[in-house]
Motif scaffolding. Sequence first.
Motif, PDB file in Angstrom:
ATOM      1  N   ALA A 114      64.470 -69.781  -1.961  1.00  0.00           N
ATOM      2  CA  ALA A 114      64.134 -69.790  -0.480  1.00  0.00           C
ATOM      3  C   ALA A 114      64.855 -71.057   0.374  1.00  0.00           C
ATOM      4  CB  ALA A 114      62.753 -70.274  -0.449  1.00  0.00           C
ATOM      5  N   GLU A 115      65.027 -70.544   1.482  1.00  0.00           N
ATOM      6  CA  GLU A 115      65.604 -71.762   2.439  1.00  0.00           C
ATOM      7  C   GLU A 115      65.032 -71.693   3.871  1.00  0.00           C
ATOM      8  OE1 GLU A 115      69.785 -71.197   2.843  1.00  0.00           O
ATOM      9  OE2 GLU A 115      70.297 -71.351   0.579  1.00  0.00           O
ATOM     10  N   ILE A 116      65.345 -72.592   4.678  1.00  0.00           N
ATOM     11  CA  ILE A 116      64.598 -72.633   5.917  1.00  0.00           C
ATOM     12  C   ILE A 116      65.883 -72.959   6.840  1.00  0.00           C
ATOM     13  CG2 ILE A 116      63.275 -74.145   7.417  1.00  0.00           C
ATOM     14  CD1 ILE A 116      61.250 -74.297   5.762  1.00  0.00           C
ATOM     15  N   MET A 117      66.011 -72.200   7.829  1.00  0.00           N
ATOM     16  CA  MET A 117      66.772 -72.431   9.112  1.00  0.00           C
ATOM     17  C   MET A 117      65.887 -72.616  10.329  1.00  0.00           C
ATOM     18  SD  MET A 117      69.558 -70.241  11.323  1.00  0.00           S
ATOM     19  CE  MET A 117      70.364 -69.522   9.672  1.00  0.00           C
ATOM     20  N   ALA A 118      66.003 -73.978  10.752  1.00  0.00           N
ATOM     21  CA  ALA A 118      64.794 -74.296  11.670  1.00  0.00           C
ATOM     22  C   ALA A 118      65.473 -74.345  13.191  1.00  0.00           C
ATOM     23  CB  ALA A 118      64.460 -75.700  11.534  1.00  0.00           C
ATOM     24  N   GLY A 119      64.864 -74.226  14.238  1.00  0.00           N
ATOM     25  CA  GLY A 119      65.460 -74.262  15.487  1.00  0.00           C
ATOM     26  C   GLY A 119      64.374 -74.579  16.643  1.00  0.00           C
ATOM     27  N   ARG A 120      64.837 -74.936  17.683  1.00  0.00           N
ATOM     28  CA  ARG A 120      63.929 -75.376  18.876  1.00  0.00           C
ATOM     29  C   ARG A 120      63.273 -74.065  19.644  1.00  0.00           C
ATOM     30  NH1 ARG A 120      66.783 -79.551  22.529  1.00  0.00           N
ATOM     31  NH2 ARG A 120      68.641 -78.151  22.250  1.00  0.00           N
ATOM     32  N   GLY A 121      64.193 -72.687  19.314  1.00  0.00           N
ATOM     33  CA  GLY A 121      63.563 -71.290  19.773  1.00  0.00           C
ATOM     34  C   GLY A 121      64.190 -71.289  21.153  1.00  0.00           C
ATOM     35  N   ALA A 122      65.138 -70.104  21.323  1.00  0.00           N
ATOM     36  CA  ALA A 122      65.541 -69.475  22.285  1.00  0.00           C
ATOM     37  C   ALA A 122      64.592 -68.610  23.248  1.00  0.00           C
ATOM     38  CB  ALA A 122      66.643 -68.417  22.167  1.00  0.00           C
ATOM     39  N   PHE A 123      63.272 -68.232  22.522  1.00  0.00           N
ATOM     40  CA  PHE A 123      62.312 -67.845  23.440  1.00  0.00           C
ATOM     41  C   PHE A 123      61.178 -68.807  23.308  1.00  0.00           C
ATOM     42  CE2 PHE A 123      64.820 -64.028  22.467  1.00  0.00           C
ATOM     43  CZ  PHE A 123      64.780 -63.119  23.519  1.00  0.00           C
TER      44      PHE A 123
END
Length: 354
Positions: A114-123
């Motif tokens: 398992a891994e996580i790619m985190a972002g603020r969100g384009a939507f």
Amino acid sequence: MQKEKKTGIEIGLYTLGDICVDPHTGQTVSAGQRIKEIMAAATLADEAGLDVFGVGEHHRLDYATSAVPVVLAAIAQKTKRIKLTSTTTVLSTVDPVRLFEDFATLDLLSEGRAEIMAGRGAFIESFPLFGYDINDYDALFSENIDLFLKLNENERITWDGHFRSSLKNAEIAPRPFQNQIPVWIGVGGTPESAARAGRLGVGMALAILGGDPVRFKPLVELYRNAGIAAGHDLEKLKVGVTGHGYISKTTQQAKDEFYPYYSNYWSNVNRQRGMTSGKISKSDFEHMTGPDTALFVGSPQQIVEKILRQHELFGHQRFMAQIDIGGIPFKKIAEGIELLATEVAPIVRRETSK
């Protein structure tokens, strides 16, 4: 002590689970069928020897994958070795404790994949859906990434923040199979995001969807410089590149086949963003798929050349392609996976391991 053999960059796939009308047939698959096809794609990728498979998060009726850890957990049971990551988790609108528990469980189920790619969100549809204020867009992300990284390091935690309740000697369970879950931050083009990823010492995944990739080189340099300034080892500062792609036997065939789906995809995305026009002309598409652009459309040789050009620019450790957009039928997706795994990946790995 024997030096570890360099194996070249990781090659993988990701999906956002978009549900589009097939522009040729007028047919639309159901959300259930879309998820089954995503699972089948991941299984094919695993069997073919690709390195990583990602599933992205959207909370709309025209996307099938809002519950990313659930989909990845199902994939984990069908696969043996491929790494499983979110692409991306909208970290501003999820409770970090719940997120950690979900991905620690996924890590146990997959025995450390398992891994996580985190972002603020384009939507931004998740903000009103889960009761968050869009004005807190960046502050939420900052607080949540800080908390998540602490959860990743500690079995018990005492913590105070602004947006969620405090934690007082809280037990964080279960613990993952790995010592810590690998974390990447998705970066679309803002210097602040690149610098933050560097300061935190996590991976940076660049979303390069078109244009000349050379414009992203300053972000990679900023990321690495910020990481080194914060005291992180350069070898731990990993860069990934993600982008749209379509592979066929010849470059012209790839362009001819992909154009209706690519135009269809952007028409849908632009409509979701409230724009009335979104169709891409054939001449624009021809320019967008040129040899010096970041749109990975072409023969296996063309894709190899584009990946290697970017590797010269960035020295990145991972490449992930999104090859299932705009209503492309699963048969074409499966053919693309086969070409990526058998004709692109071996050459790229060999050349980037030198």
